[in-house]
Design a protein around this motif. Structure first.
Motif, PDB file in Angstrom:
ATOM      1  N   ASP A 175       2.224  -1.286 -15.405  1.00 60.03           N
ATOM      2  CA  ASP A 175       2.366  -0.617 -16.705  1.00 60.03           C
ATOM      3  C   ASP A 175       1.259   0.442 -16.820  1.00 60.03           C
ATOM      4  O   ASP A 175       0.082   0.118 -16.641  1.00 60.03           O
ATOM      5  N   GLY A 176       1.643   1.664 -17.088  1.00 61.54           N
ATOM      6  CA  GLY A 176       0.643   2.711 -17.326  1.00 61.54           C
ATOM      7  C   GLY A 176      -0.052   3.217 -16.077  1.00 61.54           C
ATOM      8  O   GLY A 176      -1.010   3.978 -16.168  1.00 61.54           O
ATOM      9  N   LEU A 177       0.399   2.797 -14.902  1.00 64.49           N
ATOM     10  CA  LEU A 177      -0.225   3.242 -13.646  1.00 64.49           C
ATOM     11  C   LEU A 177       0.725   4.243 -12.971  1.00 64.49           C
ATOM     12  O   LEU A 177       1.918   3.974 -12.850  1.00 64.49           O
ATOM     13  N   SER A 178       0.225   5.377 -12.526  1.00 60.02           N
ATOM     14  CA  SER A 178       1.111   6.347 -11.867  1.00 60.02           C
ATOM     15  C   SER A 178       1.388   5.870 -10.436  1.00 60.02           C
ATOM     16  O   SER A 178       0.572   5.164  -9.847  1.00 60.02           O
ATOM     17  N   PRO A 179       2.532   6.276  -9.867  1.00 64.64           N
ATOM     18  CA  PRO A 179       2.833   5.885  -8.477  1.00 64.64           C
ATOM     19  C   PRO A 179       1.740   6.320  -7.519  1.00 64.64           C
ATOM     20  O   PRO A 179       1.396   5.584  -6.592  1.00 64.64           O
ATOM     21  N   GLU A 180       1.165   7.497  -7.738  1.00 70.01           N
ATOM     22  CA  GLU A 180       0.100   7.980  -6.837  1.00 70.01           C
ATOM     23  C   GLU A 180      -1.114   7.056  -6.913  1.00 70.01           C
ATOM     24  O   GLU A 180      -1.725   6.734  -5.884  1.00 70.01           O
ATOM     25  N   ALA A 181      -1.446   6.621  -8.141  1.00 70.36           N
ATOM     26  CA  ALA A 181      -2.587   5.716  -8.305  1.00 70.36           C
ATOM     27  C   ALA A 181      -2.311   4.379  -7.619  1.00 70.36           C
ATOM     28  O   ALA A 181      -3.207   3.769  -7.031  1.00 70.36           O
ATOM     29  N   GLU A 182      -1.049   3.953  -7.683  1.00 71.73           N
ATOM     30  CA  GLU A 182      -0.671   2.698  -7.015  1.00 71.73           C
ATOM     31  C   GLU A 182      -0.866   2.810  -5.500  1.00 71.73           C
ATOM     32  O   GLU A 182      -1.390   1.903  -4.857  1.00 71.73           O
ATOM     33  N   VAL A 183      -0.389   3.937  -4.943  1.00 72.21           N
ATOM     34  CA  VAL A 183      -0.503   4.134  -3.496  1.00 72.21           C
ATOM     35  C   VAL A 183      -1.981   4.178  -3.098  1.00 72.21           C
ATOM     36  O   VAL A 183      -2.389   3.550  -2.116  1.00 72.21           O
ATOM     37  N   ASP A 184      -2.788   4.884  -3.896  1.00 76.78           N
ATOM     38  CA  ASP A 184      -4.220   4.943  -3.602  1.00 76.78           C
ATOM     39  C   ASP A 184      -4.822   3.541  -3.594  1.00 76.78           C
ATOM     40  O   ASP A 184      -5.616   3.190  -2.719  1.00 76.78           O
ATOM     41  N   TRP A 185      -4.408   2.740  -4.581  1.00 75.37           N
ATOM     42  CA  TRP A 185      -4.941   1.379  -4.678  1.00 75.37           C
ATOM     43  C   TRP A 185      -4.564   0.568  -3.431  1.00 75.37           C
ATOM     44  O   TRP A 185      -5.395  -0.128  -2.852  1.00 75.37           O
ATOM     45  N   ILE A 186      -3.316   0.714  -3.002  1.00 73.66           N
ATOM     46  CA  ILE A 186      -2.851  -0.052  -1.833  1.00 73.66           C
ATOM     47  C   ILE A 186      -3.562   0.421  -0.560  1.00 73.66           C
ATOM     48  O   ILE A 186      -3.967  -0.396   0.277  1.00 73.66           O
ATOM     49  N   MET A 187      -3.740   1.724  -0.425  1.00 74.40           N
ATOM     50  CA  MET A 187      -4.451   2.244   0.747  1.00 74.40           C
ATOM     51  C   MET A 187      -5.887   1.707   0.762  1.00 74.40           C
ATOM     52  O   MET A 187      -6.408   1.338   1.817  1.00 74.40           O
ATOM     53  N   ASP A 188      -6.504   1.633  -0.412  1.00 74.18           N
ATOM     54  CA  ASP A 188      -7.855   1.061  -0.527  1.00 74.18           C
ATOM     55  C   ASP A 188      -7.832  -0.420  -0.159  1.00 74.18           C
ATOM     56  O   ASP A 188      -8.726  -0.926   0.510  1.00 74.18           O
ATOM     57  N   TYR A 189      -6.796  -1.098  -0.630  1.00 72.75           N
ATOM     58  CA  TYR A 189      -6.677  -2.529  -0.350  1.00 72.75           C
ATOM     59  C   TYR A 189      -6.581  -2.764   1.169  1.00 72.75           C
ATOM     60  O   TYR A 189      -7.253  -3.632   1.726  1.00 72.75           O
ATOM     61  N   ILE A 190      -5.768  -1.937   1.826  1.00 73.17           N
ATOM     62  CA  ILE A 190      -5.610  -2.066   3.285  1.00 73.17           C
ATOM     63  C   ILE A 190      -6.952  -1.821   3.975  1.00 73.17           C
ATOM     64  O   ILE A 190      -7.338  -2.515   4.906  1.00 73.17           O
ATOM     65  N   ALA A 191      -7.679  -0.835   3.458  1.00 75.07           N
ATOM     66  CA  ALA A 191      -8.979  -0.490   4.061  1.00 75.07           C
ATOM     67  C   ALA A 191     -10.066  -1.493   3.655  1.00 75.07           C
ATOM     68  O   ALA A 191     -11.216  -1.370   4.091  1.00 75.07           O
TER      69      ALA A 191
END
Ligand code: DC
Length: 224
Positions: free
Chosen positions: A204-220
């Motif tokens: 909720d309230g999170l942009s798709p780009e912010a989500e992808v950034d979060w996941i890339m950070d999570y992977i790293a």
């Protein structure tokens, strides 16, 4: 973690799985595979061939016969991929209201699920793929190194769907969209549950780009 070769994204209708999946696949240079299109292509074929969606054996028989392929986009008309059913391009036809109404029923039959899962696993095992669906982390690719379960409130999902409808020049009242989503949540309940080791992401309230950034950070290994 090491860069995961298979990423599973599951969650309810309208949670933004397709948008996220396509963006993430693009960022990683992976194949984006939206598994729902297989159930939709089967449902469309059933409607076209006069197969009664209420008769499991008939639908299961069709599932065993039909060849569904998901290929890179073949037209520049806004599509993310091309869906072929027995060689015929059904990319847009599988989005019709008739398919939308019938697909949850077709997707309930065990024989249908077995066949679809078998084909999805064959694609998943090749690796370098982001797979989007309802049961990817639990049934299709239970060994996927990264599983994401995407959630958003019913109101947020309805709001996004209503905007999407308007953009597709097929506007629907928000109440109607919300009602349809709640109905699909009910129908999908039998497969819809997060894997025990899934990362839960409420967007909720999170942009798709912010989500992808979060996941890339999570992977790293950087995400908090
Ligand atoms: O994600 P979608 O709306 O395109 O999915 C269409 C239907 O297929 C939906 O009713 C749920 C079902 N489905 C499923 O049961 N398992 C999947 N892996 C993907 C979709």
């Amino acid at each position: 973690m090491q860069q995961p070769l298979v990423i599973a994204i599951d969650g309810p209708a309208g949670a933004g799985k397709s948008t996220l999946g396509a963006l993430l696949a693009d960022r990683l240079g992976y194949l984006y595979f939206d598994t729902g299109v297989m159930y939709r292509a089967l449902t469309l074929a059933a409607l076209q061939e006069g197969v009664d969606l209420a008769v499991p054996e008939e639908v299961e028989d069709l599932a065993a016969r039909i060849v569904i392929e998901v290929a890179p986009p073949r037209e520049a008309d806004g599509r993310q991929y091309t869906v072929l059913a027995d060689g015929v391009d059904v990319t847009w036809a599988i989005r019709s209201p008739e398919v939308e109404r019938g697909v949850s029923l077709a997707a309930r039959y065990p024989g249908v699920r077995r066949e679809m899962v078998r084909q999805q696993q064959a694609i998943g095992r090749r690796g370098r793929v982001v797979m989007v669906g309802r049961d990817i982390g639990t049934v299709v690719m239970p060994d996927a190194p990264l599983k994401i379960y995407l959630e958003a409130s019913l109101d947020e999902r309805a709001r996004r769907r209503a905007i999407e409808r308007r953009q597709q020049r097929d506007p629907r009242p928000l109440d109607e969209v919300r009602f349809d989503l709640a109905r699909r949540d009910d129908m999908d309940q039998h497969v819809l549950r997060p894997a025990a080791d899934a990362v839960m992401l409420k967007n909720d309230g999170l942009s798709p780009e912010a989500e992808v950034d979060w996941i890339m950070d999570y992977i790293a290994g950087r995400a908090g």
